[in-house]
Design a protein around this motif. Structure first.
Motif, mmCIF file in Angstrom:
data_model
loop_
_atom_site.group_PDB
_atom_site.id
_atom_site.type_symbol
_atom_site.label_atom_id
_atom_site.label_comp_id
_atom_site.label_asym_id
_atom_site.label_seq_id
_atom_site.Cartn_x
_atom_site.Cartn_y
_atom_site.Cartn_z
ATOM 1 N N LYS A 155 -1.021 7.197 5.021
ATOM 2 C CA LYS A 155 -2.071 7.741 4.485
ATOM 3 C C LYS A 155 -2.894 8.696 3.974
ATOM 4 N N PRO A 156 -2.841 9.949 5.830
ATOM 5 C CA PRO A 156 -2.550 10.981 4.985
ATOM 6 C C PRO A 156 -1.891 11.899 4.461
ATOM 7 N N GLU A 157 -0.888 11.676 4.043
ATOM 8 C CA GLU A 157 0.404 12.432 3.447
ATOM 9 C C GLU A 157 -0.187 12.013 2.159
ATOM 10 N N ILE A 158 -0.635 11.205 1.858
ATOM 11 C CA ILE A 158 -1.359 10.613 0.456
ATOM 12 C C ILE A 158 -2.235 12.249 -0.159
ATOM 13 N N VAL A 159 -3.103 11.169 0.455
ATOM 14 C CA VAL A 159 -4.487 12.601 0.599
ATOM 15 C C VAL A 159 -3.912 14.281 0.609
#
Length: 533
Positions: free
Chosen positions: A22-26
């Motif tokens: 998720k953090p990489e997506i954001v």
């Protein structure tokens, strides 16, 4: 993080997976201006730890509408294939049980719908549509990794019954390529490319104008907000923008009135009278008037009233009155006032009229009229994603020799030869954007600022050789009328601060120091930037 690229035929199974958190997506989608409340709600609603993010190229397999195999392809067709045909058995069941917004099953974005959700409860997010053709397309997207596990394309999918062109209830294939309003709206919202550049709006520096007409007074660095049916008119001194001032609303009963500012004060035009005030809004004179628009320089005086257009050469006194129809203008005061119809005199001293319906009228010094319909002249060059685009048409003067025409069908340039040329493709090549809502020349930086795409700021050199695309550090596209209207305004105040609006009737400020410092370190747009960062 990098997006992985797949190129698949209809019966292939994905050869690998690119797993992201998720953090990489954001962190990645921030570079597309999509780090919004909607994104975080999406990631919370579909609470998976592992996601796949990739660019996928697909040739359409459902070519049933024409002999050539064209299926009226659009962004949503790509979506439908990716979000259904590649699904696993679990996804098939979810798709089979899908009810949809207001029980309408598979429906396009509707008023007040989420901006980037495929459709409610579909765990797929299209970041960018990188190509769109009649028979193929590609896009960068992400979805939960588990929904991609062991997936493959098959005509046995439940989706085959709901996304093929022959389905009578299908809302996604009913119109040919580029001819569906909602498809194209979805498409346009996902064209903007990856950009490494960020710029900050000044915290708390906003001015609401509540759907009113704004008038920037450069003589006093003041902003006036024109509204009907209110006793008072609001205005702001931009050096102290947090303080709202009020004065008598001289246009409260005028639906099509307008304001002119000068070094001496203001002129308020209603449909029936003209009021002249000083800079403190004290009335100096009042007279009867039927003027709905006016332009004046040292050579021309041009007046639009209830009878038509009166043009006068100031030195010789020669004048001619035209019927509105002779200049391809409507008789509507609403369409002919300065907010909708721009009048400009170029280096040849020809008068340019530009406004509704992408009609351009030019009157030269001998009163010879040339009328042009931009939509007809450039019919073959207008890209299909512009179809039914509802943005405001505006003329922006870069100089007496060059003017830009920002329209719902792209951007055009007028030169000294007074022959328009379409420059949309050129701008796309240097910025990755296709929607340009407002433009502004910045003499100090020797370039042009644009408000473009999905709430992005773009800067180009004067010759359109390089473009710099800026995402905002704070991103939020959650606006009630996102799919309906763009409140595009753009101007520089006396101190060089940039004020703009796009989503919502609120002006936002970017400080001069921020503009200059971020432009010095900005990376020029390159088409392959979205692959890695």
């Amino acid at each position: 993080m990098a997006t992985q690229i797949y190129e698949l035929d209809w019966d292939n199974t994905p050869a690998g997976k690119f797993i992201v958190s998720k953090p990489e997506i954001v962190a990645y989608v921030r570079h597309f201006g999509q780090d919004t409340n909607e994104l975080h709600e999406f990631l919370s609603r579909f609470d998976f730890d592992e996601w796949v993010c990739m660019e996928l190229f697909v040739d359409y397999i459902y070519g049933k509408s024409t002999k050539s195999g064209e299926v009226g392809s659009d962004a949503v067709q790509y979506l439908s294939i990716v979000s259904s045909t590649f699904f696993t058995e679990e996804a098939e069941l979810a798709l089979h049980n899908y009810v949809g917004y207001n029980k309408n099953r598979f429906e396009y974005n509707y008023d007040e719908s989420p901006t980037f959700a495929t459709f409610p409860d579909c765990p797929l997010w299209i970041i960018q549509i990188t190509s769109q053709e009649k028979q193929s397309s590609s896009a960068i997207f992400f979805m939960p990794a588990i929904w991609w596990k062991d997936a493959n394309m098959t005509s046995e999918s439940y989706a085959d019954n709901h996304f093929t062109v022959n389905s009578p209830w299908n809302q996604w294939y009913n119109d040919p390529f580029g001819k569906n309003q909602h498809q194209n709206m979805y498409w346009r919202n996902r064209i903007g490319s990856y950009s490494p550049n960020f710029i900050a709006r000044e915290n708390g520096a906003t001015i609401p104008f509540n759907q009113g007409v704004i008038h920037f007074d450069p003589f006093r660095n003041r902003l006036l907000i024109q509204k009907m049916r209110t006793e008072e008119m609001c205005y702001y001194d931009l050096s102290d923008f947090k303080t709202e001032h009020t004065t008598q609303n001289f246009l409260k009963d005028s639906a099509n009135g307008f304001i002119e500012s000068s070094a001496d004060g203001y002129r308020f035009y209603t449909e029936t009278k003209l009021l002249i005030t000083d800079a403190d809004f004290n009335v100096i004179s009042e007279s009867a008037s039927k003027v709905v628009n006016i332009y004046e320089d040292d050579f021309w005086k041009v007046v639009l009233d209830n009878k038509g257009v009166l043009m006068t050469k100031k030195e010789s006194g020669d004048e001619k009155r035209f019927k509105y129809s002779e200049l391809k203008l409507t008789t509507s005061a609403f369409s002919n006032n300065p907010d909708d119809l721009t009048i400009y005199v170029n280096a040849n001293r020809s008068v340019i009229f530009f406004g509704s319906q992408n009609l351009l009228s030019i009157v030269d010094t001998s009163f010879t009229v040339t009328n042009m319909n931009l939509d007809r002249l450039f019919k073959k060059e207008i890209a299909p994603y512009y179809y039914d685009n509802g943005q405001k048409r505006q003329l922006f003067a870069l100089s007496a020799e060059r003017q830009l025409l920002l329209t719902n069908n792209g951007v055009f340039e007028l030169g000294k030869d007074e022959k328009p040329k379409m420059i949309s493709q050129k701008l796309k090549e240097i910025t990755g954007e296709v929607l340009f809502y407002s433009a502004l020349k910045d003499d100090a930086l020797n370039g042009i600022w644009f408000v473009a795409g999905i709430d992005r700021l773009v800067f180009t050199d004067m010759n359109f050789e390089k473009g710099y695309v800026f995402n905002f550090t704070e991103q939020d596209l959650a606006y009630k009328y996102f799919n309906d209207y763009r409140w595009s305004e753009l101007f520089l105040d006396r101190d060089g601060n940039l004020w703009y609006s796009l989503f919502g009737s609120e002006l936002k400020k970017i400080a001069r120091k921020e503009l200059e410092s971020k432009l010095k370190t900005a990376v020029a747009y390159a088409p392959k930037q979205h692959k890695t960062h």
